[in-house]
Design an enzyme around this catalytic site. Structure first.
Site, PDB file in Angstrom:
ATOM      1  N   ASN A   1       0.819  -1.214   0.000  1.00  0.00           N
ATOM      2  CA  ASN A   1       0.000   0.000   0.000  1.00  0.00           C
ATOM      3  C   ASN A   1       0.855   1.268   0.000  1.00  0.00           C
ATOM      4  O   ASN A   1       1.983   1.251   0.487  1.00  0.00           O
ATOM      5  CB  ASN A   1      -0.895   0.014   1.243  1.00  0.00           C
ATOM      6  CG  ASN A   1      -2.102  -0.882   1.082  1.00  0.00           C
ATOM      7  OD1 ASN A   1      -2.709  -0.935   0.024  1.00  0.00           O
ATOM      8  ND2 ASN A   1      -2.442  -1.610   2.133  1.00  0.00           N
TER       9      ASN A   1
ATOM     10  N   CYS B   1      -5.423  -6.065  -4.486  1.00  0.00           N
ATOM     11  CA  CYS B   1      -6.039  -5.739  -3.199  1.00  0.00           C
ATOM     12  C   CYS B   1      -7.053  -6.835  -2.895  1.00  0.00           C
ATOM     13  O   CYS B   1      -7.590  -7.462  -3.803  1.00  0.00           O
ATOM     14  CB  CYS B   1      -6.722  -4.377  -3.271  1.00  0.00           C
ATOM     15  SG  CYS B   1      -7.520  -3.840  -1.733  1.00  0.00           S
TER      16      CYS B   1
ATOM     17  N   TYR C   1     -13.493   1.507   2.962  1.00  0.00           N
ATOM     18  CA  TYR C   1     -12.612   2.676   2.993  1.00  0.00           C
ATOM     19  C   TYR C   1     -13.364   3.970   2.678  1.00  0.00           C
ATOM     20  O   TYR C   1     -12.877   5.054   2.979  1.00  0.00           O
ATOM     21  CB  TYR C   1     -11.451   2.504   2.010  1.00  0.00           C
ATOM     22  CG  TYR C   1     -10.409   1.530   2.496  1.00  0.00           C
ATOM     23  CD1 TYR C   1      -9.389   1.933   3.359  1.00  0.00           C
ATOM     24  CD2 TYR C   1     -10.450   0.198   2.114  1.00  0.00           C
ATOM     25  CE1 TYR C   1      -8.444   1.040   3.824  1.00  0.00           C
ATOM     26  CE2 TYR C   1      -9.508  -0.714   2.573  1.00  0.00           C
ATOM     27  CZ  TYR C   1      -8.508  -0.280   3.425  1.00  0.00           C
ATOM     28  OH  TYR C   1      -7.567  -1.173   3.885  1.00  0.00           O
TER      29      TYR C   1
END
Length: 420
Positions: A144, A164, A244
């Site tokens: 990341n 991901c 997120y």
């Protein structure tokens, strides 16, 4: 087949190894090389990796080394899962932004920028050494912030795809709710890394029936609880945001919540210490249940599928991070998007996506602009470039705040920034 994991001393690695053992028909790894600067971690993780393979009757060999060049020599694929600065740097990323009233998170906002600045130069150095060792090797980036790191790799001409586990997590959860197999669930997954939405859930493939309205009608509250957003919001959107998106849709609420409890970094550091103790037990020959709480669910399955497709043994469709190339027409072609793509030995080609509603497109465009500036700051350095990236970020966007965050970012990351 030789596969190298850079950051192989990570507590994530047994999850990967378990996937390699279970899915050996999909990805026949003959040699797994774990590269890490920590010899102590390598011994613990490497020992467990060998026991996992032995328990499952996998004939592959596990090699551990602190020598990056030796580790990538002859590799068919190199998986990157490193953390520059370790959990101590993550702890800072999650702390000092809160002092300015901004979300403290390792991939989003000012903390995410700090991680990008530390990480991009290191990853590009690794990639150059991979290219010298084997120019045909694929690089799979799980490091990341995946979108920015993958764009840096592609911009430098490397054979790279970003990965991901958000999409595969949704795929598995939706399959369970629908009472079907995950192979039958195709997601209309659109956006950027850690800024994505499920706009459709199709059974049987990209042209299958969209059952997302049924999922939201029958299981909407459970799905909303899972992404920690109000059920009414998901019902109004008719879509499922990545968890997120909570940092954007409920920023102030999250800041207040984070300010009142220990950081996730502190929790993970304690968990890692316990996991490493467990890995040292010679009787342990499977991944422990505690590892599931570390994060990265289904990471191994996603990594196996991607590596197998890139190495030509099992091409298919998978959500990855790759160059936009007109997929979202309002973004530059070289922007990195996270969408369904057809993956084979030539790389990843995004599948067509429906036109994005302005509600999503506006945020995607703004965060892409931030990522442009963040990558420029990571490559060329300089306080002014950092401040401009923060000013462009939708979670910052005020010049006084951007200046204050910039000062704190530089102060906390000076040892990792060559220009500071």
């Amino acid at each position: 087949m030789r596969l190298t994991v850079v950051g192989g001393g990570s507590t994530y690695t047994p999850e990967l190894v378990d996937g390699f053992a279970r899915l050996r028909e999909t990805l026949p790894v003959t040699e797994l090389v774990l590269v890490d600067p920590s010899l102590e971690r390598l011994e613990l993780v490497g020992g467990l990796a060998r026991r996992i393979l032995a328990r499952q009757g996998h004939p592959g060999r596990v090699v551990t080394t602190t020598d990056l060049d030796a580790g990538v020599e002859g590799a068919d694929a190199v998986l990157l899962q490193l953390r520059v600065g370790g959990q101590a740097a993550r702890q800072q990323d999650e702390t000092w932004p809160l002092e300015c009233g901004c979300v403290g998170q390792e991939t989003t906002g000012a903390g995410g920028l700090a991680k990008a600045l530390r990480t991009v130069p290191v990853v590009l150095d690794i990639a150059e050494r991979v290219r010298r060792a084997n120019p045909d090797a694929w690089i799979i980036d799980f490091t990341n912030p995946v979108g920015i790191v993958t764009r840096a790799l592609l911009q430098a001409g490397h054979k790279a795809v970003g990965l991901c586990n958000v999409a595969i997590g949704f795929q598995r959860k939706f399959a369970a709710l629908l009472g079907t197999t995950s192979e039958r669930v195709h997601l209309d997954h659109v956006g950027l890394n850690h800024l994505s939405w499920e706009l459709g859930v199709r059974l049987g493939g990209p042209d299958g029936e969209d059952v997302l309205p049924r999922l939201l009608a029958e299981h909407g509250r459970a799905i909303a609880d899972d992404v920690r957003l109000p059920h009414a919001l998901l019902a109004g959107l008719g879509a499922v945001p990545s968890y997120y998106l909570r940092y954007f849709y409920a920023h102030d609420e999250v800041v207040a919540e984070l300010a009142g409890k220990p950081s996730r970094a502190a929790e993970v550091a304690a968990m890692e210490e316990h996991l490493l103790e467990m890995y040292g037990d010679p009787a342990l020959d499977e991944k422990p249940e505690l590892l599931a709480k570390r994060g990265g669910a289904y990471y191994s399955e996603a990594a196996v599928d991607l590596a197998a497709a890139l190495l030509g043994s099992s091409p298919g469709v998978q959500v990855v991070n790759t160059a936009n190339r007109g997929t979202l027409p309002f973004l530059p072609d070289d922007a990195v998007v996270e969408v369904q793509a057809r993956v084979d030995g030539d790389g990843a080609v995004p599948l067509p996506v429906r036109p994005l509603d302005p509600l999503y497109a506006g945020l995607v465009a703004q965060v892409t602009a931030y990522e442009d500036l963040a990558l420029d700051a990571a490559l060329r350095g300089g306080r002014d470039r950092v401040a401009k990236a923060l000013l462009a970020h939708p979670l910052v966007g005020q010049y006084r705040l951007a200046d204050e965050l910039t000062d704190r970012l530089v102060a906390h990351n000076r040892e990792h920034l060559a220009w500071a």
